[in-house]
Design a protein around this motif. Sequence first.
Motif, PDB file in Angstrom:
ATOM      1  N   LEU A   1       0.930  -1.217   0.013  1.00  0.00           N
ATOM      2  CA  LEU A   1       0.136  -0.568  -0.231  1.00  0.00           C
ATOM      3  C   LEU A   1       1.159   1.236   0.148  1.00  0.00           C
ATOM      4  O   LEU A   1       0.655   2.166  -0.909  1.00  0.00           O
ATOM      5  CB  LEU A   1      -0.821  -0.121   0.418  1.00  0.00           C
ATOM      6  N   SER A   2       2.254   1.173   1.075  1.00  0.00           N
ATOM      7  CA  SER A   2       2.817   2.476   0.863  1.00  0.00           C
ATOM      8  C   SER A   2       3.709   3.217  -0.653  1.00  0.00           C
ATOM      9  O   SER A   2       4.099   3.463  -1.272  1.00  0.00           O
ATOM     10  CB  SER A   2       4.312   1.594   1.863  1.00  0.00           C
ATOM     11  N   SER A   3       3.733   1.437  -1.880  1.00  0.00           N
ATOM     12  CA  SER A   3       4.114   1.775  -2.953  1.00  0.00           C
ATOM     13  C   SER A   3       3.343   2.061  -3.456  1.00  0.00           C
ATOM     14  O   SER A   3       3.641   3.625  -4.591  1.00  0.00           O
ATOM     15  CB  SER A   3       4.373   0.064  -2.899  1.00  0.00           C
ATOM     16  N   ARG A   4       2.021   1.961  -3.737  1.00  0.00           N
ATOM     17  CA  ARG A   4       0.526   2.409  -4.477  1.00  0.00           C
ATOM     18  C   ARG A   4       0.882   4.117  -4.391  1.00  0.00           C
ATOM     19  O   ARG A   4       0.600   4.541  -5.228  1.00  0.00           O
ATOM     20  CB  ARG A   4      -0.421   1.653  -4.115  1.00  0.00           C
ATOM     21  N   ILE A   5       0.585   4.330  -3.178  1.00  0.00           N
ATOM     22  CA  ILE A   5       0.851   5.825  -2.158  1.00  0.00           C
ATOM     23  C   ILE A   5       1.260   6.220  -3.107  1.00  0.00           C
ATOM     24  O   ILE A   5       1.353   7.695  -3.802  1.00  0.00           O
ATOM     25  CB  ILE A   5       0.982   5.711  -0.888  1.00  0.00           C
ATOM     26  N   LYS A   6       2.682   6.112  -3.117  1.00  0.00           N
ATOM     27  CA  LYS A   6       4.070   6.718  -3.667  1.00  0.00           C
ATOM     28  C   LYS A   6       3.757   6.411  -5.251  1.00  0.00           C
ATOM     29  O   LYS A   6       4.586   7.574  -5.563  1.00  0.00           O
ATOM     30  CB  LYS A   6       4.864   6.039  -3.014  1.00  0.00           C
TER      31      LYS A   6
ATOM     32  N   LEU B   1       9.186   1.153  -5.588  1.00  0.00           N
ATOM     33  CA  LEU B   1       9.977   0.468  -6.195  1.00  0.00           C
ATOM     34  C   LEU B   1      10.779  -0.518  -4.826  1.00  0.00           C
ATOM     35  O   LEU B   1      10.564  -1.741  -4.591  1.00  0.00           O
ATOM     36  CB  LEU B   1      10.796   0.562  -7.389  1.00  0.00           C
ATOM     37  N   LYS B   2      11.065   0.237  -3.626  1.00  0.00           N
ATOM     38  CA  LYS B   2      12.296   0.021  -2.854  1.00  0.00           C
ATOM     39  C   LYS B   2      10.902  -0.718  -1.425  1.00  0.00           C
ATOM     40  O   LYS B   2      10.684  -1.502  -1.466  1.00  0.00           O
ATOM     41  CB  LYS B   2      12.637   0.969  -1.856  1.00  0.00           C
ATOM     42  N   ASP B   3       9.994   0.216  -1.515  1.00  0.00           N
ATOM     43  CA  ASP B   3       8.463  -0.531  -0.841  1.00  0.00           C
ATOM     44  C   ASP B   3       8.067  -1.791  -1.448  1.00  0.00           C
ATOM     45  O   ASP B   3       7.796  -3.286  -0.124  1.00  0.00           O
ATOM     46  CB  ASP B   3       7.237   0.404  -0.551  1.00  0.00           C
TER      47      ASP B   3
ATOM     48  N   ASP C   1       9.487  -3.899  -2.823  1.00  0.00           N
ATOM     49  CA  ASP C   1      11.621  -4.935  -2.706  1.00  0.00           C
ATOM     50  C   ASP C   1      10.838  -5.786  -1.099  1.00  0.00           C
ATOM     51  O   ASP C   1      11.517  -7.024  -1.086  1.00  0.00           O
ATOM     52  CB  ASP C   1      12.909  -3.822  -2.666  1.00  0.00           C
ATOM     53  N   LYS C   2      10.508  -4.275  -0.187  1.00  0.00           N
ATOM     54  CA  LYS C   2      10.294  -4.870   0.483  1.00  0.00           C
ATOM     55  C   LYS C   2       9.692  -5.931   0.747  1.00  0.00           C
ATOM     56  O   LYS C   2       9.449  -7.208   1.652  1.00  0.00           O
ATOM     57  CB  LYS C   2      10.428  -3.726   1.966  1.00  0.00           C
ATOM     58  N   ALA C   3       8.777  -6.115   0.374  1.00  0.00           N
ATOM     59  CA  ALA C   3       7.176  -6.494   0.576  1.00  0.00           C
ATOM     60  C   ALA C   3       7.515  -8.215   0.176  1.00  0.00           C
ATOM     61  O   ALA C   3       6.921  -9.192   0.692  1.00  0.00           O
ATOM     62  CB  ALA C   3       5.982  -5.837  -0.285  1.00  0.00           C
ATOM     63  N   HIS C   4       7.876  -7.678  -1.311  1.00  0.00           N
ATOM     64  CA  HIS C   4       9.366  -9.496  -1.681  1.00  0.00           C
ATOM     65  C   HIS C   4       9.471  -9.834  -1.031  1.00  0.00           C
ATOM     66  O   HIS C   4       9.318 -11.358  -1.048  1.00  0.00           O
ATOM     67  CB  HIS C   4       9.370  -8.779  -3.172  1.00  0.00           C
ATOM     68  N   LYS C   5      10.435  -9.604  -0.082  1.00  0.00           N
ATOM     69  CA  LYS C   5      11.516 -10.158   0.596  1.00  0.00           C
ATOM     70  C   LYS C   5      10.835 -10.633   1.888  1.00  0.00           C
ATOM     71  O   LYS C   5      10.964 -11.494   2.371  1.00  0.00           O
ATOM     72  CB  LYS C   5      11.902  -9.209   1.772  1.00  0.00           C
ATOM     73  N   LEU C   6       9.912  -9.808   2.260  1.00  0.00           N
ATOM     74  CA  LEU C   6       8.409 -10.461   3.284  1.00  0.00           C
ATOM     75  C   LEU C   6       7.964 -11.772   2.861  1.00  0.00           C
ATOM     76  O   LEU C   6       6.967 -11.899   4.240  1.00  0.00           O
ATOM     77  CB  LEU C   6       8.272  -9.535   3.861  1.00  0.00           C
ATOM     78  N   SER C   7       7.252 -11.766   1.896  1.00  0.00           N
ATOM     79  CA  SER C   7       6.515 -12.348   1.892  1.00  0.00           C
ATOM     80  C   SER C   7       7.199 -14.360   1.614  1.00  0.00           C
ATOM     81  O   SER C   7       7.630 -14.394   1.854  1.00  0.00           O
ATOM     82  CB  SER C   7       5.855 -12.887   0.763  1.00  0.00           C
ATOM     83  N   ILE C   8       6.061 -14.778   2.053  1.00  0.00           N
ATOM     84  CA  ILE C   8       6.329 -16.427   2.765  1.00  0.00           C
ATOM     85  C   ILE C   8       6.658 -17.226   1.213  1.00  0.00           C
ATOM     86  O   ILE C   8       6.861 -18.906   1.093  1.00  0.00           O
ATOM     87  CB  ILE C   8       6.777 -16.713   3.435  1.00  0.00           C
ATOM     88  N   SER C   9       5.265 -17.039   0.495  1.00  0.00           N
ATOM     89  CA  SER C   9       4.606 -18.081  -0.683  1.00  0.00           C
ATOM     90  C   SER C   9       5.052 -17.460  -2.176  1.00  0.00           C
ATOM     91  O   SER C   9       5.537 -16.520  -2.914  1.00  0.00           O
ATOM     92  CB  SER C   9       3.134 -18.368  -0.550  1.00  0.00           C
ATOM     93  N   ASP C  10       5.565 -18.844  -2.942  1.00  0.00           N
ATOM     94  CA  ASP C  10       5.884 -18.257  -4.926  1.00  0.00           C
ATOM     95  C   ASP C  10       5.430 -17.448  -4.861  1.00  0.00           C
ATOM     96  O   ASP C  10       4.887 -16.749  -5.720  1.00  0.00           O
ATOM     97  CB  ASP C  10       6.246 -19.694  -5.833  1.00  0.00           C
ATOM     98  N   SER C  11       3.422 -17.436  -4.584  1.00  0.00           N
ATOM     99  CA  SER C  11       2.629 -17.176  -5.243  1.00  0.00           C
ATOM    100  C   SER C  11       2.682 -15.548  -5.450  1.00  0.00           C
ATOM    101  O   SER C  11       2.199 -14.595  -5.864  1.00  0.00           O
ATOM    102  CB  SER C  11       0.751 -17.754  -5.453  1.00  0.00           C
ATOM    103  N   GLU C  12       2.946 -15.186  -3.826  1.00  0.00           N
ATOM    104  CA  GLU C  12       2.807 -13.985  -3.489  1.00  0.00           C
ATOM    105  C   GLU C  12       4.081 -13.118  -4.067  1.00  0.00           C
ATOM    106  O   GLU C  12       4.551 -12.145  -4.550  1.00  0.00           O
ATOM    107  CB  GLU C  12       2.538 -13.518  -2.000  1.00  0.00           C
TER     108      GLU C  12
END
Length: 400
Positions: A337-342, A352-354, A356-367
């Motif tokens: 959501l922070s990324s969408r706001i920016k 893009l940095k946000d 990247d953080k979301a990607h690193k926090l995800s645990i499922s391949d689909s996410e």
Amino acid sequence: MHILIPRLFIFWLSIILGLSACANKTGTSFNANAELTPVLNYYQQLPSDHPDRIETLLALPEPIKSTVKDKFVGYNYNTRGTQLAKWLMAPEGHNLNYDINANLTPAEVFEQQRGNCLSFTLLLMQLSKELDINVRINQVDLPDMWGQNDSQKLVFYRHVNAIQKTASLTNIFDLAMQDYRSGYPQRLLTEQQGAALLLSNIGIQFLHENAITKALHYLKLAASLYPNNADMWVNLGVVYKNNDQLQMAEHAFLFAFELNDSNSLAASNLERLYRSIAQPKKANFYAKLAKRARLKNPYIRFANAQSAFLEKRYRYASKEIKKAIWLHAKDPQFFELSSRIKQTQKNYVAALKDLDKAHKLSISDSERNRYVNKVEMVIERAKQHALAQTELNNKRGLRR
């Protein structure tokens, strides 16, 4: 690996549902209130052969143990838990059915072939011991983004699933994987704490049936087994209040609040209690504390940011999502959501940095794949924006 098993069980918090806190304080003195000492010692007073003792409550008969051993002990260590969970629920297997009211012991779940998410988790934990695998109880705070409440705006529930974690794998067995996110506040529970949750559920079930004596028995057991959990004391306080034991209800709610002053549920119940006995000053005091506690909840901030974003109030949305992330920086959807706001602010590098953080926090391949696709979309938008800016600057140069 995640195992999806249909439907969800959310264990009862109290008759008055509210926002639940993410953690309890530790180091609180449990002798702070002499009135509650009998409750703290309640479990210890049970006779050694009492059916509500943990060793009896969670025990499995030998035939059940033998059935599971014979069927799964030959499986690879890393797949035993998965195969066991699938077999328990499969129509061609044990055919265990979902029942939200099935606050049953592990043996009862197996024999009656029905259970909810807590009772299923307890059964899976006990059966896993027979296969030499370590399955733990995992408590998750699930925010119900659709559960609106006039005074509290957002309702939170406690949810339980099972987790098997080793150096090489993490298996989560959940009755509602579609609702589960790795970023939700969660914690591993001991066997004793899991038993306390079951006893609490049984107590609340008896309360709904107006069997107050039984409700008090089970909720005292729950509080004595899990004394640093504010929810146990809130539940007990609700039963005391329903039984017109208002002073004991007050003690229980106050102790819950002492354990966790971020627990808006405890504060809200104190507010209601004091209004019912015509003590408006105390009621107003705890009403303010309840509101303050809700504002310390990251998911309230997240919900505020979502609403503001949809209403195109981007400055307020940005402010709220920053507070949500500051309070809890482990949920990928916050950074999304922070990324969408920016992006609305044309700040594509930060967006893009946000992601990247979301990607690193995800645990499922689909996410993770979804976030990769979003990154590609943002990069394309950034290129289009840069191209438009270049064209605009060129036009301005020609005019000069």
